[in-house]
Design a protein around this motif. Sequence first.
Motif, PDB file in Angstrom:
ATOM      1  N   GLU A 126     -19.762 -18.153 -19.815  1.00  0.00           N
ATOM      2  CA  GLU A 126     -19.657 -19.412 -20.564  1.00  0.00           C
ATOM      3  C   GLU A 126     -19.270 -19.162 -22.016  1.00  0.00           C
ATOM      4  O   GLU A 126     -18.590 -19.983 -22.640  1.00  0.00           O
ATOM      5  N   ARG A 127     -19.701 -18.025 -22.559  1.00  0.00           N
ATOM      6  CA  ARG A 127     -19.484 -17.723 -23.975  1.00  0.00           C
ATOM      7  C   ARG A 127     -18.486 -16.587 -24.174  1.00  0.00           C
ATOM      8  O   ARG A 127     -18.497 -15.912 -25.208  1.00  0.00           O
ATOM      9  N   ARG A 128     -17.616 -16.381 -23.214  1.00  0.00           N
ATOM     10  CA  ARG A 128     -16.729 -15.213 -23.231  1.00  0.00           C
ATOM     11  C   ARG A 128     -15.815 -15.151 -24.460  1.00  0.00           C
ATOM     12  O   ARG A 128     -15.433 -14.075 -24.905  1.00  0.00           O
ATOM     13  N   ASN A 129     -15.491 -16.304 -25.029  1.00  0.00           N
ATOM     14  CA  ASN A 129     -14.617 -16.332 -26.210  1.00  0.00           C
ATOM     15  C   ASN A 129     -15.397 -16.525 -27.514  1.00  0.00           C
ATOM     16  O   ASN A 129     -14.797 -16.700 -28.570  1.00  0.00           O
ATOM     17  N   GLN A 130     -16.719 -16.461 -27.418  1.00  0.00           N
ATOM     18  CA  GLN A 130     -17.560 -16.678 -28.597  1.00  0.00           C
ATOM     19  C   GLN A 130     -17.775 -15.367 -29.343  1.00  0.00           C
ATOM     20  O   GLN A 130     -17.902 -14.295 -28.730  1.00  0.00           O
ATOM     21  N   ILE A 131     -17.813 -15.428 -30.678  1.00  0.00           N
ATOM     22  CA  ILE A 131     -18.069 -14.239 -31.502  1.00  0.00           C
ATOM     23  C   ILE A 131     -19.513 -13.778 -31.261  1.00  0.00           C
ATOM     24  O   ILE A 131     -20.449 -14.586 -31.294  1.00  0.00           O
ATOM     25  N   ALA A 132     -19.685 -12.488 -31.031  1.00  0.00           N
ATOM     26  CA  ALA A 132     -20.988 -11.959 -30.599  1.00  0.00           C
ATOM     27  C   ALA A 132     -22.100 -12.210 -31.608  1.00  0.00           C
ATOM     28  O   ALA A 132     -23.254 -12.430 -31.229  1.00  0.00           O
ATOM     29  N   SER A 133     -21.768 -12.205 -32.893  1.00  0.00           N
ATOM     30  CA  SER A 133     -22.809 -12.398 -33.921  1.00  0.00           C
ATOM     31  C   SER A 133     -23.400 -13.803 -33.881  1.00  0.00           C
ATOM     32  O   SER A 133     -24.478 -14.033 -34.447  1.00  0.00           O
ATOM     33  N   THR A 134     -22.716 -14.748 -33.242  1.00  0.00           N
ATOM     34  CA  THR A 134     -23.217 -16.127 -33.165  1.00  0.00           C
ATOM     35  C   THR A 134     -24.055 -16.380 -31.922  1.00  0.00           C
ATOM     36  O   THR A 134     -24.582 -17.479 -31.741  1.00  0.00           O
ATOM     37  N   LEU A 135     -24.195 -15.378 -31.067  1.00  0.00           N
ATOM     38  CA  LEU A 135     -25.017 -15.517 -29.870  1.00  0.00           C
ATOM     39  C   LEU A 135     -26.494 -15.469 -30.237  1.00  0.00           C
ATOM     40  O   LEU A 135     -26.882 -14.898 -31.262  1.00  0.00           O
ATOM     41  N   SER A 136     -27.343 -16.026 -29.371  1.00  0.00           N
ATOM     42  CA  SER A 136     -28.793 -15.886 -29.546  1.00  0.00           C
ATOM     43  C   SER A 136     -29.198 -14.436 -29.285  1.00  0.00           C
ATOM     44  O   SER A 136     -28.418 -13.648 -28.729  1.00  0.00           O
ATOM     45  N   GLY A 137     -30.434 -14.104 -29.664  1.00  0.00           N
ATOM     46  CA  GLY A 137     -30.920 -12.736 -29.426  1.00  0.00           C
ATOM     47  C   GLY A 137     -30.885 -12.358 -27.962  1.00  0.00           C
ATOM     48  O   GLY A 137     -30.493 -11.239 -27.593  1.00  0.00           O
ATOM     49  N   GLY A 138     -31.284 -13.298 -27.105  1.00  0.00           N
ATOM     50  CA  GLY A 138     -31.277 -13.020 -25.671  1.00  0.00           C
ATOM     51  C   GLY A 138     -29.876 -12.817 -25.130  1.00  0.00           C
ATOM     52  O   GLY A 138     -29.638 -11.931 -24.294  1.00  0.00           O
ATOM     53  N   GLU A 139     -28.927 -13.618 -25.604  1.00  0.00           N
ATOM     54  CA  GLU A 139     -27.540 -13.477 -25.161  1.00  0.00           C
ATOM     55  C   GLU A 139     -26.933 -12.171 -25.652  1.00  0.00           C
ATOM     56  O   GLU A 139     -26.174 -11.520 -24.930  1.00  0.00           O
ATOM     57  N   GLN A 140     -27.308 -11.760 -26.862  1.00  0.00           N
ATOM     58  CA  GLN A 140     -26.833 -10.465 -27.358  1.00  0.00           C
ATOM     59  C   GLN A 140     -27.380  -9.319 -26.514  1.00  0.00           C
ATOM     60  O   GLN A 140     -26.688  -8.326 -26.269  1.00  0.00           O
ATOM     61  N   GLN A 141     -28.646  -9.465 -26.065  1.00  0.00           N
ATOM     62  CA  GLN A 141     -29.204  -8.423 -25.207  1.00  0.00           C
ATOM     63  C   GLN A 141     -28.467  -8.378 -23.869  1.00  0.00           C
ATOM     64  O   GLN A 141     -28.176  -7.305 -23.344  1.00  0.00           O
ATOM     65  N   MET A 142     -28.158  -9.546 -23.306  1.00  0.00           N
ATOM     66  CA  MET A 142     -27.365  -9.600 -22.076  1.00  0.00           C
ATOM     67  C   MET A 142     -26.012  -8.916 -22.282  1.00  0.00           C
ATOM     68  O   MET A 142     -25.543  -8.172 -21.414  1.00  0.00           O
ATOM     69  N   LEU A 143     -25.405  -9.179 -23.434  1.00  0.00           N
ATOM     70  CA  LEU A 143     -24.099  -8.586 -23.727  1.00  0.00           C
ATOM     71  C   LEU A 143     -24.202  -7.067 -23.862  1.00  0.00           C
ATOM     72  O   LEU A 143     -23.341  -6.332 -23.370  1.00  0.00           O
ATOM     73  N   ALA A 144     -25.256  -6.586 -24.527  1.00  0.00           N
ATOM     74  CA  ALA A 144     -25.443  -5.140 -24.675  1.00  0.00           C
ATOM     75  C   ALA A 144     -25.618  -4.476 -23.311  1.00  0.00           C
ATOM     76  O   ALA A 144     -25.065  -3.398 -23.049  1.00  0.00           O
ATOM     77  N   ILE A 145     -26.367  -5.131 -22.423  1.00  0.00           N
ATOM     78  CA  ILE A 145     -26.560  -4.603 -21.069  1.00  0.00           C
ATOM     79  C   ILE A 145     -25.231  -4.627 -20.310  1.00  0.00           C
ATOM     80  O   ILE A 145     -24.838  -3.635 -19.681  1.00  0.00           O
ATOM     81  N   GLY A 146     -24.537  -5.776 -20.390  1.00  0.00           N
ATOM     82  CA  GLY A 146     -23.255  -5.899 -19.700  1.00  0.00           C
ATOM     83  C   GLY A 146     -22.230  -4.899 -20.193  1.00  0.00           C
ATOM     84  O   GLY A 146     -21.490  -4.301 -19.396  1.00  0.00           O
ATOM     85  N   ARG A 147     -22.177  -4.687 -21.495  1.00  0.00           N
ATOM     86  CA  ARG A 147     -21.229  -3.716 -22.066  1.00  0.00           C
ATOM     87  C   ARG A 147     -21.507  -2.311 -21.528  1.00  0.00           C
ATOM     88  O   ARG A 147     -20.581  -1.571 -21.178  1.00  0.00           O
ATOM     89  N   ALA A 148     -22.788  -1.929 -21.445  1.00  0.00           N
ATOM     90  CA  ALA A 148     -23.139  -0.610 -20.910  1.00  0.00           C
ATOM     91  C   ALA A 148     -22.775  -0.485 -19.438  1.00  0.00           C
ATOM     92  O   ALA A 148     -22.350   0.579 -18.975  1.00  0.00           O
ATOM     93  N   LEU A 149     -22.920  -1.580 -18.695  1.00  0.00           N
ATOM     94  CA  LEU A 149     -22.604  -1.549 -17.267  1.00  0.00           C
ATOM     95  C   LEU A 149     -21.110  -1.425 -16.992  1.00  0.00           C
ATOM     96  O   LEU A 149     -20.711  -1.079 -15.882  1.00  0.00           O
ATOM     97  N   MET A 150     -20.281  -1.718 -17.985  1.00  0.00           N
ATOM     98  CA  MET A 150     -18.832  -1.640 -17.797  1.00  0.00           C
ATOM     99  C   MET A 150     -18.355  -0.233 -17.456  1.00  0.00           C
ATOM    100  O   MET A 150     -17.277  -0.052 -16.895  1.00  0.00           O
ATOM    101  N   SER A 151     -19.149   0.777 -17.785  1.00  0.00           N
ATOM    102  CA  SER A 151     -18.761   2.154 -17.459  1.00  0.00           C
ATOM    103  C   SER A 151     -19.173   2.553 -16.041  1.00  0.00           C
ATOM    104  O   SER A 151     -19.004   3.705 -15.646  1.00  0.00           O
TER     105      SER A 151
END
Length: 242
Positions: A126-151
């Motif tokens: 839903e937020r794929r085009n949103q700047i990461a710094s504007t995400l909530s803390g929980g969404e940033q954690q999801m993004l950090a997990i997702g980014r690590a899973l990309m490998s």
Amino acid sequence: MILKITDLNVFHGPIHAIKKVNLHVKEGEIVAIIGANGAGKTTLLNTIAGLKKKTDGEILYQGEPLPEKSHEVLKKGIALCPEGRRVFGNLTVYENLIMGGYLMKYKKDFEKEVEAVYHLFPRLHERRNQIASTLSGGEQQMLAIGRALMSKPRLFLLDEPSLGLAPLLVQEIFNKFIEINQMGVSILIVEQNAKHALMLSSRAYVLQTGNVIKEGPSKNLLNDPQIQEAYLGKRLKDRQNQ
């Protein structure tokens, strides 16, 4: 055995941060490391991930010595989701995921992994085009997990994933770790929230000033009076009144 650590010593200058630690993770396991601030938990994960150099001891990954450079560790199939999220705040959600998948050679493989992350965390889609710094803390954690899973890791290292999150969101994210594990990914999680860590994992280690002072099945540690008093906020007199 996917990971085996034997007699590991790590120094921060003159400080002996990790002291002859022995630890292992079997294929498909979720293993927790609990302990107070300053116990050496993050140092241990950073050493496995190649971000911190060991002094001596042995780290074996799938039976072979693990490289000591972080990009080589990542290529081997070990990913770290760091403490504090550390997303690229000036990039979009999608661009952060691109950074996590930089090892991939083919775009079709990359897009497949992006879709897998979006399936795991629909909010990121839903937020794929949103700047990461504007995400909530929980969404940033999801993004950090997702980014690590990309490998596409086989071993996932998680450093304090519940830090700063509301209790309901913590439970939601910990449920995702179960899903990730069911995909065939082994997990080694460092977590100050001992109760959540012990309920998630099958085995656990207790680290204190660089030493492993206890280890065993997580359910046993949950019921251990010393662990309850030191890490679960349960006082001796409370147990006696039960």
